[in-house]
Motif scaffolding. Sequence first.
Motif, mmCIF file in Angstrom:
data_model
loop_
_atom_site.group_PDB
_atom_site.id
_atom_site.type_symbol
_atom_site.label_atom_id
_atom_site.label_comp_id
_atom_site.label_asym_id
_atom_site.label_seq_id
_atom_site.Cartn_x
_atom_site.Cartn_y
_atom_site.Cartn_z
ATOM 1 N N PHE A 1 0.843 -1.190 0.000
ATOM 2 C CA PHE A 1 0.000 0.000 0.000
ATOM 3 C C PHE A 1 0.875 1.235 0.000
ATOM 4 C CE2 PHE A 1 0.773 -1.476 4.268
ATOM 5 C CZ PHE A 1 1.090 -0.337 4.986
ATOM 6 N N GLY A 2 0.255 2.369 -0.238
ATOM 7 C CA GLY A 2 0.987 3.633 -0.277
ATOM 8 C C GLY A 2 0.144 4.766 0.274
ATOM 9 N N LEU A 3 0.799 5.856 0.653
ATOM 10 C CA LEU A 3 0.111 7.035 1.176
ATOM 11 C C LEU A 3 0.496 8.239 0.320
ATOM 12 C CD1 LEU A 3 -1.718 8.217 3.428
ATOM 13 C CD2 LEU A 3 0.385 8.755 4.678
ATOM 14 N N VAL A 4 -0.481 8.750 -0.431
ATOM 15 C CA VAL A 4 -0.273 9.949 -1.236
ATOM 16 C C VAL A 4 -0.276 11.158 -0.309
ATOM 17 C CG1 VAL A 4 -1.233 11.414 -3.051
ATOM 18 C CG2 VAL A 4 -1.294 8.927 -3.290
ATOM 19 N N ALA A 5 0.736 11.997 -0.424
ATOM 20 C CA ALA A 5 0.890 13.158 0.457
ATOM 21 C C ALA A 5 0.893 14.444 -0.351
ATOM 22 C CB ALA A 5 2.171 13.040 1.271
ATOM 23 N N LEU A 6 -0.148 15.255 -0.113
ATOM 24 C CA LEU A 6 -0.250 16.605 -0.661
ATOM 25 C C LEU A 6 -0.678 17.526 0.486
ATOM 26 C CD1 LEU A 6 -2.069 15.813 -4.006
ATOM 27 C CD2 LEU A 6 0.102 16.998 -3.856
ATOM 28 N N PRO A 7 0.187 17.739 1.475
ATOM 29 C CA PRO A 7 -0.211 18.497 2.668
ATOM 30 C C PRO A 7 -0.778 19.871 2.317
ATOM 31 C CG PRO A 7 1.961 17.516 2.962
ATOM 32 C CD PRO A 7 1.596 17.315 1.531
ATOM 33 N N GLY A 8 -1.965 20.152 2.906
ATOM 34 C CA GLY A 8 -2.595 21.446 2.668
ATOM 35 C C GLY A 8 -3.405 21.535 1.403
ATOM 36 N N ILE B 1 4.205 8.513 -0.844
ATOM 37 C CA ILE B 1 4.188 9.031 -2.209
ATOM 38 C C ILE B 1 3.955 10.536 -2.102
ATOM 39 C CG2 ILE B 1 3.155 8.800 -4.505
ATOM 40 C CD1 ILE B 1 1.971 6.089 -3.420
ATOM 41 N N GLY B 2 5.036 11.286 -1.936
ATOM 42 C CA GLY B 2 4.938 12.722 -1.694
ATOM 43 C C GLY B 2 5.135 13.533 -2.960
ATOM 44 N N PHE B 3 4.147 14.316 -3.317
ATOM 45 C CA PHE B 3 4.240 15.196 -4.476
ATOM 46 C C PHE B 3 4.797 16.554 -4.042
ATOM 47 C CE2 PHE B 3 1.317 12.025 -5.962
ATOM 48 C CZ PHE B 3 1.545 11.948 -7.326
ATOM 49 N N ASP B 4 5.704 17.078 -4.839
ATOM 50 C CA ASP B 4 6.340 18.361 -4.540
ATOM 51 C C ASP B 4 5.456 19.490 -5.052
ATOM 52 O OD1 ASP B 4 8.079 20.375 -3.892
ATOM 53 O OD2 ASP B 4 9.408 20.052 -5.614
ATOM 54 N N VAL B 5 4.682 20.080 -4.152
ATOM 55 C CA VAL B 5 3.783 21.177 -4.504
ATOM 56 C C VAL B 5 4.155 22.391 -3.667
ATOM 57 C CG1 VAL B 5 1.403 21.979 -4.652
ATOM 58 C CG2 VAL B 5 1.933 19.578 -5.088
#
Length: 221
Positions: free
Chosen positions: A60-67, A132-136
């Motif tokens: 499994f994975g955790l998508v991270a788009l904080p805020g 799974i952290g997206f750089d935003v």
Amino acid sequence: EAGDDARLFDGSLRYDAEVASGQLDVARFRGDTSMRANVSGSLAYVDGKARVSRRLGRAFGLVALPGHPDVTVYLENREVGRTDEDGYLLLPRLNPYQENRIRIRPEDLPITAEIGAEELVAVPYERAGVAIGFDVRTQRTALATLTDGTGAPLPAGLTLASEDGATLAQVADDGLAYVKGTAAGPVVLTSTGPAFSCPLPALSDQPMQQLGTLRCTGARP
């Protein structure tokens, strides 16, 4: 079984929610009734974040788009959900030791958001989770009139930048400057040839903030 002398009844009710699955079984035979209920789910802990889900599968994975809540997430070009109010989404049933392509819908992000990549590849281990952290980043923009110590506008074509290069200002006619950057707090912009130093206040999240006239230090050549 139906009729005037029905003796057998057997039924099941199942409900699948986002975070768990439940089932209720009821049976009646010759006046005796039996019931059985069960609830199944999973608790995942990834990168310091705990989330509940239905069965996680082999990986499994955790998508991270904080805020950034309510952003659509795709797994192998198939929509699988939206980020929660904190900007996270748990993805069960990933393929271990294989490339899982996760993509977000950039149109769901605010206009001031700047994204490094809208698709990432996750390769989790067997029976393990992966972040799974997206750089935003928030791209802040503003307009300001930059002048020197005497009140005269800075020369057109001059470029100023913060020390880390995260905030830039390009001067046009009459000292009018377009400012953009990702820094949230106040910074100092400097230029070379001619050398000016301009203190810049904190920029808001609103696009094209009006900063008015800002006086810079430095002498003209």
